[in-house]
Design a protein around this motif. Structure first.
Motif, mmCIF file in Angstrom:
data_model
loop_
_atom_site.group_PDB
_atom_site.id
_atom_site.type_symbol
_atom_site.label_atom_id
_atom_site.label_comp_id
_atom_site.label_asym_id
_atom_site.label_seq_id
_atom_site.Cartn_x
_atom_site.Cartn_y
_atom_site.Cartn_z
ATOM 1 N N ASN A 1 0.767 -1.027 -0.135
ATOM 2 C CA ASN A 1 -0.101 -0.011 -0.034
ATOM 3 C C ASN A 1 0.856 1.317 0.079
ATOM 4 N N ASP A 2 2.131 1.110 -0.042
ATOM 5 C CA ASP A 2 3.294 2.256 0.346
ATOM 6 C C ASP A 2 3.601 2.672 -1.315
ATOM 7 N N MET A 3 3.546 4.051 -1.543
ATOM 8 C CA MET A 3 4.092 4.463 -2.839
ATOM 9 C C MET A 3 5.510 4.399 -2.817
ATOM 10 N N ARG A 4 6.148 3.924 -3.781
ATOM 11 C CA ARG A 4 7.476 4.118 -4.082
ATOM 12 C C ARG A 4 8.003 5.403 -4.729
ATOM 13 N N TRP A 5 8.520 6.338 -3.637
ATOM 14 C CA TRP A 5 8.476 7.770 -3.965
ATOM 15 C C TRP A 5 9.629 8.207 -5.185
ATOM 16 N N GLN A 6 10.403 6.909 -5.795
ATOM 17 C CA GLN A 6 11.242 7.348 -6.674
ATOM 18 C C GLN A 6 10.382 7.209 -7.947
ATOM 19 N N ILE A 7 9.432 6.640 -8.059
ATOM 20 C CA ILE A 7 8.438 6.210 -9.405
ATOM 21 C C ILE A 7 7.920 7.241 -9.839
ATOM 22 N N PRO A 8 6.984 8.076 -9.134
ATOM 23 C CA PRO A 8 6.363 9.223 -9.845
ATOM 24 C C PRO A 8 7.455 10.319 -10.779
ATOM 25 N N GLY A 9 8.852 10.144 -10.506
ATOM 26 C CA GLY A 9 9.454 11.079 -11.393
ATOM 27 C C GLY A 9 9.747 10.541 -12.507
#
Length: 174
Positions: free
Chosen positions: A84-92
């Motif tokens: 359920n956690d977003m992988r912060w590096q992916i939106p970039g």
């Protein structure tokens, strides 16, 4: 045009966006509130970060139509979640490698006013986890007043069903 993303180890995210206006999105919008994030949670229940990122991406000319459901769909298809956690590096990566959001700085200090003020002065927008809530994030868009006062920081809060002007003082800080 490059945007910069700052991830603050579960506390604060700074994003540099060269845009004068930011659209506001509610995570509870009927168009996407039931959409599933990661494994089981929904945008309506846990989509504050996706909604904040959508506000920023929508303001950028290369992503003029990014809404929380569209960003969520892209993240789901591109490994944007670990459970359920977003992988912060992916939106970039949404604009392509080196062209999208990018981590530029981070802080895990409670009410790090000097850091927040400094990032806003640089033109960055900052996503912060607010105080007094188990896990709610808002987008800090402007400072208007002394740097050490929560009431000086105007936010876009995706948790509201209808936009109203709000500052970090609503939660007592971040």
């Amino acid at each position: 045009m490059k945007k910069y993303l700052l991830i603050l180890a579960t506390l604060m995210v700074c994003i540099n966006v060269y845009a004068s206006d930011l659209n506001w999105f509610s995570q509870n919008d009927s168009r996407w509130k039931s959409e599933r994030l990661g494994r089981g949670s929904s945008i309506g229940r846990s989509g504050c970060v996706v909604s904040c990122l959508s506000m920023l991406l929508n303001a950028e000319a290369s992503n003029p139509y990014i809404t929380p459901d569209k960003l969520n769909d892209w993240l789901r298809k591109n490994g944007g979640y670990a459970g359920n956690d977003m992988r912060w590096q992916i939106p970039g990566e949404i604009d392509g490698s080196g062209l999208g959001l990018e981590l530029v700085a981070q802080s895990t200090k409670y009410n790090d006013w000097s850091f927040l003020s400094s990032e806003l002065e640089k033109g960055n927008k900052v996503i912060v986890k607010v105080a007094g809530r188990r896990s709610h994030w808002v987008l800090v868009i402007k400072q208007d007043g002394p740097s050490d006062k929560a009431s000086s920081y105007l936010v876009n809060d995706p948790g509201m069903t209808k936009y109203e002007e709000r500052t970090l003082a609503f939660w007592g800080g971040f």
